[in-house]
Enzyme design. Sequence first.
Site, PDB file in Angstrom:
ATOM      1  N   HIS A 648     -33.055 -38.685  -6.226  1.00 21.58           N
ATOM      2  CA  HIS A 648     -32.848 -39.890  -7.048  1.00 21.58           C
ATOM      3  C   HIS A 648     -33.708 -41.068  -6.590  1.00 21.58           C
ATOM      4  CE1 HIS A 648     -29.712 -41.402  -4.105  1.00 21.58           C
ATOM      5  NE2 HIS A 648     -30.210 -42.557  -4.513  1.00 21.58           N
ATOM      6  N   ASP A 702     -29.682 -33.252  -5.381  1.00 21.02           N
ATOM      7  CA  ASP A 702     -30.348 -34.536  -5.119  1.00 21.02           C
ATOM      8  C   ASP A 702     -31.176 -34.457  -3.832  1.00 21.02           C
ATOM      9  OD1 ASP A 702     -31.090 -37.153  -5.174  1.00 21.02           O
ATOM     10  OD2 ASP A 702     -29.114 -37.984  -4.701  1.00 21.02           O
ATOM     11  N   GLY A 794     -29.583 -48.249  -0.341  1.00 21.21           N
ATOM     12  CA  GLY A 794     -30.726 -48.389   0.571  1.00 21.21           C
ATOM     13  C   GLY A 794     -30.721 -47.328   1.652  1.00 21.21           C
ATOM     14  N   SER A 796     -29.901 -44.238   0.872  1.00 21.72           N
ATOM     15  CA  SER A 796     -30.187 -43.002   0.138  1.00 21.72           C
ATOM     16  C   SER A 796     -31.442 -42.308   0.643  1.00 21.72           C
ATOM     17  CB  SER A 796     -30.401 -43.330  -1.340  1.00 21.72           C
ATOM     18  OG  SER A 796     -29.166 -43.497  -1.931  1.00 21.72           O
ATOM     19  N   GLY A 797     -31.399 -40.999   0.666  1.00 24.87           N
ATOM     20  CA  GLY A 797     -32.550 -40.219   1.103  1.00 24.87           C
ATOM     21  C   GLY A 797     -32.555 -40.008   2.608  1.00 24.87           C
TER      22      GLY A 797
HETATM   23  C1  4AZ Z   1     -27.005 -45.947  -2.951  1.00 20.75           C
HETATM   24  O1  4AZ Z   1     -26.910 -46.634  -3.942  1.00 20.75           O
HETATM   25  C2  4AZ Z   1     -25.758 -45.428  -2.322  1.00 20.75           C
HETATM   26  N1  4AZ Z   1     -21.277 -44.845  -0.242  1.00 20.75           N
HETATM   27  C3  4AZ Z   1     -25.853 -44.549  -1.253  1.00 20.75           C
HETATM   28  C4  4AZ Z   1     -24.701 -44.066  -0.667  1.00 20.75           C
HETATM   29  C5  4AZ Z   1     -23.483 -44.447  -1.142  1.00 20.75           C
HETATM   30  C6  4AZ Z   1     -23.361 -45.328  -2.176  1.00 20.75           C
HETATM   31  C7  4AZ Z   1     -24.524 -45.819  -2.766  1.00 20.75           C
HETATM   32  C8  4AZ Z   1     -22.252 -43.902  -0.450  1.00 20.75           C
HETATM   33  O2  4AZ Z   1     -28.097 -45.699  -2.446  1.00 20.75           O
END
Ligand code: 4AZ
Length: 845
Positions: A648, A702, A794, A796-797
């Site tokens: 994503h 993902d 932020g 993520s990944g």
């Molecule tokens: C995001 O938006 C995100 N609580 C990543 C992890 C989580 C929520 C949002 C998990 O990148």
Amino acid sequence: MDYMDRELRYAPRDNDWDTSVQFLPASDNKKLEKKKGLGKIGAVIGVVVFAAVVALMTGLLVWHFHFRKDVRTKKIYTGSMRITNQVFVDAYENSNSSEFKALAKQVTTQLKAIYGKSPQLAKCYVGSTIQAFSEGSVVAYYLSEFSVPSGQESAVDKAMSSMEQLVDKEQRTMSRPGNSLVVEDVVSSAVDSRLFSSLFSDFVRYSEHARSNHIGEIQSPGFPNRPYSPNTFIQWQLRADPNHVIKLDFDTMNLEENCKNDFVKIYDSLVAIESRVMEEMCGYYSPSEHLTFISSGNVMLVTMATNDKLDFPGFRAQVSQIKRGSREITCGGQLTGENGKFTSPNYPNFYPPRMSCQWSIKVPTGKGVKLTFKKFYLSEPGQDSENCRKDYVKVNGKKVCGEQPDNKVTVTSNTNTMTVEFSSDKSYVDRGFEAAFEAIDVKDPCPNQFQCKNQQCIRKELKCDGWSDCGDLSDEINCKCSADAITCGNGLCKPMFWKCDGVDDCGDKTDEKDCGLCKPGQVACKNNKCVSEKNRCDGRDDCGDGSDELDCGRVSGTTCTDLTYRCRNGKCINKVNPECDGTPDCEDGSDEAKCDCGRSMFKTSRIVGGQDAEEGEFPWQVSLHVKGYSHVCGASIISPHWLVTAAHCVQDDGRTRYSQPGTWEAYLGLHTQGNNGNSVMKRNLKQVISHPNYNQFTFDNDIALMELESPVSYSDYIRPICLPAAQHVFPPGNTVWITGWGATREGGFAASVLQKAQVRIINQTVCDNLMGGQLTSRMLCAGVLSGGVDACQGDSGGPLSSPSGTRMFLAGVVSWGDGCARRNKPGIYSTVTKFRGWIKEKTGV
Ligand code: 4AZ
């Protein structure tokens, strides 16, 4: 003996440091040789054998009673004593001066007289040498050697431990010459046996006198140009001017990991007295770690011992002196106002030994005081946490010691004053504490909140909700469990969805009883079938998925199933998580190949200063920036060419072409955003491969791969994480790490320093219920269900790093969640094991 010599640099003599082992003459083998008899009659052989046995027994008895009693152990004790009827002169610092020699002679005579007061010591005493003198009035440091008959070692130890009484006896002797020394504060202890190694080929001693406005330096030999030498013992005797103390500040500490082999030890003394050890160190400490030590007096000793050759750089430390009473080492005083903070001396570095401080807190009249320890590190070997006999903090008369969780120790007082004392004893120091106080309403210390037994305040709704919010369970006892909660056997209430999830949530297993899955005498298979306990490890796949044959001790040659690890030669093994665990399990050793991963180069120590990661603690963490913009997503290094991130993160939107390699730049070895020091490597991307089955609505699959335009070289700050085999299991309840520069709370700002937090793997069924059935088998959940700890926007990944043995494995990739850190809303991660084949296919890793 060299250790007892006084020269500054010296070479060992034969048999130096040979502690005790005296090898007995080998038995005469000829006696044991079978003698040719006259005939081959059994009786004759019997007689010969009998005679041989008798001869052997006699030999042994003669040896035992005649020679064995001569076996003696060389024991070295080191100690110090204060001479109160002498005045220190500068010449005492020079062991070649006549003044030194004269006083040394007097001290050795006195030591002989003192040992003479104990019959046990008198008969074993060999001699003493004086190692050094320091101020106060004069402190003498000595080594005494004893030759102890075998079996009497502990009697000598005991006699040495009552040196104070012997000194008393000696000092009260009538026939003492008039010019005898008056001594007190006599301490002695056996020398650390590791300093006795007969393998030491080099003994070196350095002396350094610190000066004001000058920073001296000590370092291991050869630093930084070559590794330190093997089998060496070095000591640095550090002195400061009178009324000063020594500050020793390590900027590098990089030794072999095992303290049994190589170590550095710091003493609050000029000789290696074990009861004056401040700290022992080995391994590799991050340069950002606070490693400053302060002595209690104007002397300090640093020793370094190394054994066989293995190349490590060593250490370097700055030596300076600070005046007694200067800010760094003063503590205590009056604290007034509505709130405030204070710390132990030299925090977050190590406090000095023999400190004693007192703070008197006064808040406005009519109020009470609430004190919370934000950080608390007062650990030392041999501490007893009940009575805190070593280093401690005393608040309102109650002692606290050891290591305590952040913000969990709270003390309140009903009056507007509070006294806090801090005391460190003569040995072992730690980083100390950081405390905050505030004025409270005595009648209502927790307005509109619940007051825990440990004085913490928590929201009222958190009482009896199944989570230990206080940390001491006081919010979860004496509860009447609601209909949607399990009543545990121990009286706790737990949310119903914990029932039969395979994790002991009650703590007494009541939530895992009567789960109706398998009858007594049966075991549950991974596919939820039940088979008889007798079928476990019987060599046949009774479950149908092979799970009854896992971890059965037999390793190689098992039939391959989805749950067995497949070696490179195609054979399967039934050990759970065999890869990179340090034991070669596959015949071809392939489970231990490609294991240069998942390790931080630094010794992971306790962290002072929030949830910031230490530099280099998660060297596989990558920050993905959109060029010309800033941090957007995290990623993990899996090889010099490849990163793993979330799909994503690389989906185009109307404005940005996130799927294109040219959009991105990857920062490797980064710690603080915007701070691109020498350890940071920036790379453009060659290609971005998003998983073909990524579903933007469900976040299924993902995961994405990024190839770097040019490979990176590994360093202390840049290293790969281990990829788990497809069969690797990450059991619910296991602790894992989340890291990233994402928002520090929902809707909040991104972090500038890399953050880290510990969460637990959560059972798949429980998680699916909590997340409203949105989970697929390619997602895994981790979090702290009472809330407050989670990944966020932020992050993520980035990696979900799971420790296994001494390495970290990439268990998941940060994917999504219902907000951040909400109660009962764990973070959701892409399950890396499900994509192991795809990663291998695309990257070759
Ligand atoms: C995001 O938006 C995100 N609580 C990543 C992890 C989580 C929520 C949002 C998990 O990148």
